[in-house]
Design a protein around this motif. Sequence first.
Motif, PDB file in Angstrom:
ATOM      1  N   ASN A   1      49.365   1.635 -39.661  1.00 49.00           N
ATOM      2  CA  ASN A   1      50.383   2.649 -39.437  1.00 49.00           C
ATOM      3  C   ASN A   1      50.622   2.817 -37.937  1.00 49.00           C
ATOM      4  O   ASN A   1      49.838   3.468 -37.229  1.00 49.00           O
ATOM      5  N   ALA A   2      51.720   2.233 -37.473  1.00 46.04           N
ATOM      6  CA  ALA A   2      51.963   2.125 -36.036  1.00 46.04           C
ATOM      7  C   ALA A   2      52.190   3.459 -35.336  1.00 46.04           C
ATOM      8  O   ALA A   2      52.131   3.529 -34.114  1.00 46.04           O
ATOM      9  N   HIS A   3      52.442   4.519 -36.072  1.00 42.32           N
ATOM     10  CA  HIS A   3      52.704   5.812 -35.440  1.00 42.32           C
ATOM     11  C   HIS A   3      51.422   6.614 -35.191  1.00 42.32           C
ATOM     12  O   HIS A   3      51.467   7.669 -34.570  1.00 42.32           O
ATOM     13  N   ILE A   4      50.280   6.112 -35.663  1.00 41.56           N
ATOM     14  CA  ILE A   4      49.020   6.843 -35.491  1.00 41.56           C
ATOM     15  C   ILE A   4      48.330   6.396 -34.205  1.00 41.56           C
ATOM     16  O   ILE A   4      48.127   5.207 -33.973  1.00 41.56           O
ATOM     17  N   SER A   5      47.966   7.351 -33.384  1.00 45.10           N
ATOM     18  CA  SER A   5      47.244   7.056 -32.145  1.00 45.10           C
ATOM     19  C   SER A   5      46.401   8.266 -31.766  1.00 45.10           C
ATOM     20  O   SER A   5      46.528   9.343 -32.357  1.00 45.10           O
ATOM     21  N   GLY A   6      45.542   8.071 -30.774  1.00 41.59           N
ATOM     22  CA  GLY A   6      44.686   9.170 -30.329  1.00 41.59           C
ATOM     23  C   GLY A   6      43.494   9.370 -31.251  1.00 41.59           C
ATOM     24  O   GLY A   6      43.106   8.487 -32.011  1.00 41.59           O
ATOM     25  N   ALA A   7      42.904  10.555 -31.197  1.00 40.27           N
ATOM     26  CA  ALA A   7      41.721  10.858 -31.995  1.00 40.27           C
ATOM     27  C   ALA A   7      42.069  11.004 -33.471  1.00 40.27           C
ATOM     28  O   ALA A   7      43.082  11.597 -33.827  1.00 40.27           O
ATOM     29  N   VAL A   8      41.223  10.433 -34.326  1.00 41.74           N
ATOM     30  CA  VAL A   8      41.360  10.578 -35.774  1.00 41.74           C
ATOM     31  C   VAL A   8      39.971  10.883 -36.338  1.00 41.74           C
ATOM     32  O   VAL A   8      39.060  10.054 -36.240  1.00 41.74           O
ATOM     33  N   ASN A   9      39.813  12.059 -36.914  1.00 40.81           N
ATOM     34  CA  ASN A   9      38.532  12.427 -37.506  1.00 40.81           C
ATOM     35  C   ASN A   9      38.359  11.713 -38.840  1.00 40.81           C
ATOM     36  O   ASN A   9      39.203  11.827 -39.728  1.00 40.81           O
TER      37      ASN A   9
ATOM     38  N   LYS B   1      49.033  -9.172 -25.831  1.00 41.29           N
ATOM     39  CA  LYS B   1      48.078  -8.107 -26.114  1.00 41.29           C
ATOM     40  C   LYS B   1      48.117  -7.721 -27.602  1.00 41.29           C
ATOM     41  O   LYS B   1      49.148  -7.832 -28.266  1.00 41.29           O
ATOM     42  N   PRO B   2      46.990  -7.240 -28.144  1.00 48.68           N
ATOM     43  CA  PRO B   2      46.974  -6.762 -29.527  1.00 48.68           C
ATOM     44  C   PRO B   2      47.927  -5.585 -29.701  1.00 48.68           C
ATOM     45  O   PRO B   2      48.237  -4.869 -28.742  1.00 48.68           O
ATOM     46  N   ASP B   3      48.371  -5.387 -30.906  1.00 50.77           N
ATOM     47  CA  ASP B   3      49.235  -4.239 -31.197  1.00 50.77           C
ATOM     48  C   ASP B   3      48.450  -2.936 -31.179  1.00 50.77           C
ATOM     49  O   ASP B   3      49.003  -1.875 -30.857  1.00 50.77           O
ATOM     50  N   VAL B   4      47.158  -3.022 -31.540  1.00 51.58           N
ATOM     51  CA  VAL B   4      46.373  -1.806 -31.683  1.00 51.58           C
ATOM     52  C   VAL B   4      44.907  -2.056 -31.328  1.00 51.58           C
ATOM     53  O   VAL B   4      44.369  -3.139 -31.585  1.00 51.58           O
TER      54      VAL B   4
END
Length: 296
Positions: A211-219, A102-105
């Motif tokens: 940046n592997a620690h970023i997830s969820g909504a990003v405006n 699976k892809p990382d992101v």
Amino acid sequence: MNILITGGTGFVGSHLTKALNEKDHHVYILTRSPEKHTNSEKTSFIGYDYQVEKLPTIHGVINLAGDSLFGYWSKKKKDAIITSRIETTQKVIDIMKQMDKKPDVFITGSAIGYYGTSEDSIFTESTTEPGDDFLAKVVVDWEKTAKQAEQLDIRTVYTRFGVILGKEGALPYMKLPIKMFAGGKIGNGEQWVSWVHIEDVIQLIQFCLFNAHISGAVNITSPYPKRNNDFTKVLAKVLKRPYWVSTPSPIIRTVIGEMSHLITKGQFVLPQQAKDNNYQFSYPYLEEALRETERE
């Protein structure tokens, strides 16, 4: 890295593909008509029926496909707006399900329309209650479909785009009346415009990608929104045109129908995730951003 992109030939996608290629990443663009495009050393065009097992290991998937919001919002147009986003996202999810590794992101396009509209509220990624208008409902269903990637243990980011400033997108429509010497505020001019320069869009998508620690909504918006009245004044200044005509909201609604919602209403959206993660905006201020679009 090998990156799979939908919407790779569109406004944002073409800029992103170029930026990724310049960093020596190989981009696989998923398109309905791969035969209309020519592969290059770092870009390959593949169809939705492409055999997944023929792909190399894909490290990241970026979903940017969707029918344009611009145009008269007939029932047919509204159906196209929502089905194009849901169906493409589901196809991408199904492709990732077939991948042995699976892809990382998974980064999926979304919109600040999630928050609904307001002249006095401030929205950040911490705002969990969506609006109740058409666009908000589209975004909720869009992100719900994309959320399946989380169940595949793939880091998932929902990039909620504001009004993107560049040679394409919304800006040409916003510039037209000013260039015709009929520029001025729309309605009462108090509605917020949460804008962002195309360069920051591309950089923020990559910021989320790497940046592997970023997830969820990003405006994906500038940290300094402007009210319509102020936005239009600055735009008129940059274009060296007068700012004097006020266009009442009812006239806009009469001419373009429900799509007028994009112009006569707005929301104050802050990119809290970007700020918290120390992203440095290339164009945080409106006048500088608009002048750069004129130089492009």
